[in-house]
Design a protein around this motif. Structure first.
Motif, PDB file in Angstrom:
ATOM      1  N   ILE A  93      32.228   5.846  34.406  1.00 31.29           N
ATOM      2  CA  ILE A  93      31.328   5.589  35.532  1.00 31.29           C
ATOM      3  C   ILE A  93      30.060   6.422  35.402  1.00 31.29           C
ATOM      4  O   ILE A  93      28.946   5.918  35.593  1.00 31.29           O
ATOM      5  CB  ILE A  93      32.052   5.860  36.862  1.00 31.29           C
ATOM      6  CG1 ILE A  93      33.134   4.814  37.085  1.00 31.29           C
ATOM      7  CG2 ILE A  93      31.069   5.872  38.028  1.00 31.29           C
ATOM      8  CD1 ILE A  93      34.068   5.114  38.231  1.00 31.29           C
ATOM      9  N   VAL A  94      30.208   7.698  35.059  1.00 28.22           N
ATOM     10  CA  VAL A  94      29.045   8.573  34.905  1.00 28.22           C
ATOM     11  C   VAL A  94      28.151   8.078  33.767  1.00 28.22           C
ATOM     12  O   VAL A  94      26.921   8.025  33.907  1.00 28.22           O
ATOM     13  CB  VAL A  94      29.493  10.028  34.674  1.00 28.22           C
ATOM     14  CG1 VAL A  94      28.329  10.914  34.272  1.00 28.22           C
ATOM     15  CG2 VAL A  94      30.189  10.574  35.909  1.00 28.22           C
ATOM     16  N   SER A 114      27.940   5.009  32.606  1.00 26.44           N
ATOM     17  CA  SER A 114      27.306   3.736  32.963  1.00 26.44           C
ATOM     18  C   SER A 114      26.099   3.961  33.865  1.00 26.44           C
ATOM     19  O   SER A 114      25.063   3.313  33.708  1.00 26.44           O
ATOM     20  CB  SER A 114      28.310   2.794  33.628  1.00 26.44           C
ATOM     21  OG  SER A 114      28.710   3.298  34.878  1.00 26.44           O
ATOM     22  N   ILE A 115      26.202   4.904  34.803  1.00 24.63           N
ATOM     23  CA  ILE A 115      25.062   5.220  35.667  1.00 24.63           C
ATOM     24  C   ILE A 115      23.928   5.832  34.842  1.00 24.63           C
ATOM     25  O   ILE A 115      22.749   5.505  35.042  1.00 24.63           O
ATOM     26  CB  ILE A 115      25.500   6.155  36.809  1.00 24.63           C
ATOM     27  CG1 ILE A 115      26.425   5.392  37.764  1.00 24.63           C
ATOM     28  CG2 ILE A 115      24.307   6.718  37.559  1.00 24.63           C
ATOM     29  CD1 ILE A 115      27.114   6.252  38.787  1.00 24.63           C
ATOM     30  N   ALA A 116      24.280   6.691  33.890  1.00 25.04           N
ATOM     31  CA  ALA A 116      23.258   7.297  33.026  1.00 25.04           C
ATOM     32  C   ALA A 116      22.573   6.239  32.164  1.00 25.04           C
ATOM     33  O   ALA A 116      21.346   6.278  31.985  1.00 25.04           O
ATOM     34  CB  ALA A 116      23.885   8.377  32.153  1.00 25.04           C
ATOM     35  N   ILE A 123      22.196   3.032  32.848  1.00 31.98           N
ATOM     36  CA  ILE A 123      21.320   2.247  33.722  1.00 31.98           C
ATOM     37  C   ILE A 123      20.041   3.010  34.025  1.00 31.98           C
ATOM     38  O   ILE A 123      18.941   2.458  33.960  1.00 31.98           O
ATOM     39  CB  ILE A 123      22.069   1.867  35.019  1.00 31.98           C
ATOM     40  CG1 ILE A 123      23.163   0.860  34.714  1.00 31.98           C
ATOM     41  CG2 ILE A 123      21.103   1.304  36.056  1.00 31.98           C
ATOM     42  CD1 ILE A 123      24.124   0.622  35.857  1.00 31.98           C
ATOM     43  N   ALA A 124      20.170   4.300  34.343  1.00 33.76           N
ATOM     44  CA  ALA A 124      18.997   5.107  34.674  1.00 33.76           C
ATOM     45  C   ALA A 124      18.040   5.214  33.485  1.00 33.76           C
ATOM     46  O   ALA A 124      16.819   5.059  33.645  1.00 33.76           O
ATOM     47  CB  ALA A 124      19.433   6.497  35.120  1.00 33.76           C
TER      48      ALA A 124
END
Length: 79
Positions: A14-15, A17-19, A21-22
């Motif tokens: 999850i971490v 995937s957020i990174a 995307i960012a």
């Protein structure tokens, strides 16, 4: 015994995937954000990445590779 690591691996996924995307959203393409909202980019030319742009691009690649490896490991542990 390895099954106990699945929740931690999912949190890492999850971490990452957020990174990913960012960092993808941070990348600048030709005319930038203005062309996303209807601006024209007719005068855009190819340019090489330098400085921060290159760093963001390379970090994005590293995060994508890490995410892929963690996903394959997670899938292997489920079996």
């Amino acid at each position: 015994m390895i099954q106990q690591w699945l929740p931690a691996i999912r949190v890492v996924q999850i971490v990452l995937s957020i990174a990913v995307i960012a960092f993808i959203l941070l990348q600048v393409r030709s005319a930038g954000l203005g062309s996303a909202f209807g601006g024209t980019s007719a005068g855009s030319v190819f340019k090489t990445r330098r400085g921060v742009e290159r760093l963001v691009f390379n970090i994005t690649i590293v995060f994508i590779v890490l995410f892929s490896v963690i996903s394959v490991v997670s899938a292997a542990l489920i079996r």
